[in-house]
Design an enzyme around this catalytic site. Structure first.
Site, PDB file in Angstrom:
ATOM      1  N   GLY A  13     -93.163 -26.482   6.984  1.00 14.89           N
ATOM      2  CA  GLY A  13     -91.989 -26.136   7.463  1.00 14.89           C
ATOM      3  C   GLY A  13     -91.214 -26.995   7.254  1.00 14.89           C
ATOM      4  N   HIS A  14     -89.959 -26.246   6.314  1.00 10.33           N
ATOM      5  CA  HIS A  14     -88.882 -27.525   5.343  1.00 10.33           C
ATOM      6  C   HIS A  14     -87.306 -27.345   5.499  1.00 10.33           C
ATOM      7  CE1 HIS A  14     -92.106 -28.777   2.370  1.00 10.33           C
ATOM      8  NE2 HIS A  14     -92.817 -29.095   3.988  1.00 10.33           N
TER       9      HIS A  14
HETATM   10  P1  GDP Z   1     -89.235 -31.139   6.326  1.00 13.90           P
HETATM   11  O1  GDP Z   1     -90.496 -30.451   6.759  1.00 13.90           O
HETATM   12  O2  GDP Z   1     -89.986 -33.461   5.015  1.00 13.90           O
HETATM   13  O3  GDP Z   1     -88.690 -30.703   5.368  1.00 13.90           O
HETATM   14  O4  GDP Z   1     -88.838 -31.352   7.800  1.00 13.90           O
HETATM   15  P2  GDP Z   1     -87.927 -30.692   8.768  1.00 13.90           P
HETATM   16  O5  GDP Z   1     -86.953 -29.392   8.426  1.00 13.90           O
HETATM   17  O6  GDP Z   1     -89.699 -29.957   8.905  1.00 13.90           O
HETATM   18  O7  GDP Z   1     -88.081 -31.641   9.007  1.00 13.90           O
HETATM   19  C1  GDP Z   1     -86.613 -32.600   9.287  1.00 13.90           C
HETATM   20  C2  GDP Z   1     -85.490 -31.814  10.470  1.00 13.90           C
HETATM   21  O8  GDP Z   1     -84.697 -32.532  10.838  1.00 13.90           O
HETATM   22  C3  GDP Z   1     -84.631 -30.961  10.068  1.00 13.90           C
HETATM   23  O9  GDP Z   1     -84.355 -29.800  11.489  1.00 13.90           O
HETATM   24  C4  GDP Z   1     -83.183 -31.063   9.538  1.00 13.90           C
HETATM   25  O10 GDP Z   1     -83.047 -29.841   9.801  1.00 13.90           O
HETATM   26  C5  GDP Z   1     -83.026 -32.307  10.105  1.00 13.90           C
HETATM   27  N1  GDP Z   1     -82.716 -33.765   9.342  1.00 13.90           N
HETATM   28  C6  GDP Z   1     -82.981 -33.798   8.138  1.00 13.90           C
HETATM   29  N2  GDP Z   1     -81.704 -34.685   6.848  1.00 13.90           N
HETATM   30  C7  GDP Z   1     -81.106 -34.798   8.136  1.00 13.90           C
HETATM   31  C8  GDP Z   1     -80.233 -36.150   8.371  1.00 13.90           C
HETATM   32  O11 GDP Z   1     -80.873 -37.206   8.308  1.00 13.90           O
HETATM   33  N3  GDP Z   1     -80.051 -36.332   9.911  1.00 13.90           N
HETATM   34  C9  GDP Z   1     -80.127 -35.501  10.741  1.00 13.90           C
HETATM   35  N4  GDP Z   1     -79.554 -35.272  12.427  1.00 13.90           N
HETATM   36  N5  GDP Z   1     -81.595 -34.294  11.035  1.00 13.90           N
HETATM   37  C10 GDP Z   1     -81.962 -34.266   9.694  1.00 13.90           C
HETATM   38  P1  IMO Z   2     -94.133 -30.750   5.654  1.00 11.62           P
HETATM   39  O1  IMO Z   2     -94.111 -29.597   4.866  1.00 11.62           O
HETATM   40  C1  IMO Z   2     -95.930 -32.029   9.589  1.00 11.62           C
HETATM   41  C2  IMO Z   2    -100.135 -31.912  10.992  1.00 11.62           C
HETATM   42  C3  IMO Z   2    -100.313 -30.882  11.753  1.00 11.62           C
HETATM   43  C4  IMO Z   2    -102.211 -31.227  12.527  1.00 11.62           C
HETATM   44  C5  IMO Z   2    -102.559 -31.596  10.571  1.00 11.62           C
HETATM   45  C6  IMO Z   2    -103.279 -30.321  10.252  1.00 11.62           C
HETATM   46  O2  IMO Z   2     -93.123 -29.491   7.222  1.00 11.62           O
HETATM   47  O3  IMO Z   2     -94.085 -31.382   6.295  1.00 11.62           O
HETATM   48  P2  IMO Z   2    -103.210 -28.160   9.400  1.00 11.62           P
HETATM   49  O4  IMO Z   2    -102.308 -27.415  10.207  1.00 11.62           O
HETATM   50  O5  IMO Z   2    -102.428 -28.334   8.380  1.00 11.62           O
HETATM   51  O6  IMO Z   2    -104.964 -28.055   8.969  1.00 11.62           O
HETATM   52  O7  IMO Z   2    -103.161 -29.805  10.198  1.00 11.62           O
HETATM   53  O8  IMO Z   2    -101.565 -31.525  10.058  1.00 11.62           O
HETATM   54  N1  IMO Z   2     -99.138 -30.925  10.062  1.00 11.62           N
HETATM   55  C7  IMO Z   2     -97.531 -31.158   9.212  1.00 11.62           C
HETATM   56  N2  IMO Z   2     -96.931 -32.222  10.440  1.00 11.62           N
HETATM   57  N3  IMO Z   2     -95.073 -31.248   8.817  1.00 11.62           N
HETATM   58  C8  IMO Z   2     -96.179 -30.528   8.410  1.00 11.62           C
HETATM   59  O9  IMO Z   2     -95.395 -30.190   6.769  1.00 11.62           O
HETATM   60  C9  IMO Z   2     -97.618 -30.343   8.242  1.00 11.62           C
HETATM   61  N4  IMO Z   2     -98.118 -29.948   7.168  1.00 11.62           N
HETATM   62  C10 IMO Z   2     -99.331 -29.606   8.660  1.00 11.62           C
HETATM   63  O10 IMO Z   2     -99.033 -31.000  13.301  1.00 11.62           O
HETATM   64  O11 IMO Z   2    -101.501 -32.842  12.825  1.00 11.62           O
HETATM   65 MG    MG Z   3     -91.684 -29.984   8.246  1.00 11.65          MG
END
Ligand code: GDP
Ligand code: IMO
Ligand code: MG
Length: 404
Positions: free
Chosen positions: A44-45
């Site tokens: 989830g990005h």
């Molecule tokens: P990813 O999976 O590595 O792409 O990260 P996620 O999107 O799952 O989680 C990162 C969260 O932090 C998201 O809700 C972003 O919008 C937020 N985010 C990213 N960079 C920053 C930052 O520098 N400050 C804050 N407050 N939020 C951030």
């Molecule tokens: P991004 O790309 C955080 C975690 C799950 C679980 C383990 C195995 O957004 O950083 P799976 O469904 O892959 O078999 O789950 O890995 N997990 C993540 N945690 N960010 C993710 O992706 C993840 N993708 C899987 O929560 O602990």
């Molecule tokens: Mg993520």
């Protein structure tokens, strides 16, 4: 990155959710192609686009910048979710240019059901997206590949075999209905399907710059992570080579993404975890709820042994530190500096990580992005990892980023 022709990998240095989506969106401007190599909709990005929060699960985040998107053979793709995500992006007025590997594995509702049932037994706390089962079918050599979506006979035979091999875990499903559904989604993506290993190599050879978008993080890697509490693919740099068909020498640079603290979703060891009120406060301040499942993320201090190890495994030269704004206002900041595990000291997380205690350093906190104390924190990360911190992110938006 500085205008020269190069291919850059962006890799999570912790347990995922480091802010890869935000950084990829920030960097994508300088690249022609954004490519994903592992995982699927377990990722989830999050990217803020025109003030709106967009969550990418399957497509590379770079599509927002109008870049060519490549989805490599190393991915596990749920065709239904892919089509939904393409529709979502089209509704934002973007016509994504996507290439999907004919060799990537297909995630079906059988895999999703298996994931949910098996996780009741194995208790990893997966995202229940069917990713683990899709990879185990791949390695058992019974998996469905994207190319199979276009051959009803093969598709039905493979689904039948899969049902037979798994029917002690899940209820029997109507194969022909699943096959027909998959065929319909297949039709919608057919034009995008090809031999992406050839496409990406041709693009590189014609001078196009590639941004490799990692998913998950180093400590969720099936080999180098906290096994068995990991995902089922190689999320580290080696995954690019096998998950896209890119020769190792074509990866010019690796940028690691690290949150200023640590979070983890799901089960598994987390040596610097903070519980109780302090943890709740950090979770709320950082908005630490999963982008895929909405689950509360576990939170903790920065873990420098983890960052050292991630730097080594991935060959990280540059680091982007994210979410420094979340730690703003804390009078004192702690960071794990080494581990003590069964009476032995370690500067990196060993295999018996669950037996480790952490030794911490304490530092004065910062009040804004220009505060000297933040600079000291960054210097500490550079000293301990040997990599340069070149980006600091202080908010979710593209412009909340400083280049050092
Ligand atoms: P990813 O999976 O590595 O792409 O990260 P996620 O999107 O799952 O989680 C990162 C969260 O932090 C998201 O809700 C972003 O919008 C937020 N985010 C990213 N960079 C920053 C930052 O520098 N400050 C804050 N407050 N939020 C951030
Ligand atoms: P991004 O790309 C955080 C975690 C799950 C679980 C383990 C195995 O957004 O950083 P799976 O469904 O892959 O078999 O789950 O890995 N997990 C993540 N945690 N960010 C993710 O992706 C993840 N993708 C899987 O929560 O602990
Ligand atoms: Mg993520």
């Amino acid at each position: 990155m500085d205008g020269e022709c190069m291919n850059l990998a962006v890799i999570g240095m912790q347990f995922g959710d480091e802010g890869k989506g935000k950084i990829v969106d920030y960097l994508a401007e300088n690249f022609d192609v954004v490519a994903r190599f592992s995982g699927g909709s377990n990722a989830g990005h999050t990217v803020i686009y025109n003030g709106e929060k967009i969550k990418f699960h399957i497509l590379p985040s770079g599509v927002l910048r109008g870049k060519i998107a490549i989805m490599g053979n190393g991915m596990a793709i749920n065709p239904k979710k892919l089509v939904e995500e393409i529709n979502m992006i089209e509704n934002h007025g973007i016509n994504p240019k996507v290439f999907i590997s004919s060799k990537a594995h297909v995630v079906t509702e059988i895999h999703e059901d298996l994931d949910s049932e098996l996780d009741k037994l194995i208790k990893i706390g997966t995202t229940r997206q069917g990713i683990g089962p899709a990879y185990y079918e791949k390695y058992r050599r019974t998996g469905i590949r994207i190319a199979d979506l276009f051959n009803m006979d093969v598709l039905e035979k493979k689904l039948e075999m899969m049902m037979k091999l798994n029917d002690k875990f899940i209820e029997r499903k109507e194969i022909s209905t699943i096959a027909m559904g998959l065929r319909e989604y297949g039709k919608k993506i057919k034009e995008m399907v090809g031999e992406t290993e050839v496409i990406i190599n041709n693009l590189m050879n014609s001078g196009k710059n590639i941004l490799f978008e990692g998913s998950q993080g180093t400590f969720l890697d099936v080999d180098f992570g906290t096994y068995p509490y990991v995902t089922s693919s190689n999320t580290t740099v080696g995954g690019i080579v096998t998950g896209l068909g890119v020769p190792p020498k074509k990866i010019d640079k690796v940028m690691g993404i690290a949150k200023a603290y640590t979070t983890r979703v799901g089960e598994g060891p987390f040596p610097t975890e903070v519980d109780g009120d302090e943890g709740d406060k950090l979770r709320e301040k950082g908005g630490e709820y999963g982008a895929t499942t909405g689950r509360a993320r576990r939170v903790g201090y920065l873990d420098l042994p983890m960052l050292r190890y991630a730097t080594m495994i991935n060959g990280i030269e540059e680091i982007a530190i994210t979410k420094v704004d979340v730690l703003q206002g804390y009078p004192m900041i702690k960071a794990g500096i080494k581990y003590k595990c069964s009476k032995k000291e370690y500067t990196y997380p060993p295999s018996n990580i669950h037996k480790c205690e952490v030794e911490y350093v304490e530092m004065d906190g910062w009040n804004d992005i220009n505060d000297e104390n933040l600079k000291k924190y960054i210097k500490l990360i550079e000293k301990e990892t040997g990599a340069r911190v070149t980006l600091v992110s202080y908010g979710p938006k593209r412009e909340d980023t400083v280049k050092l």
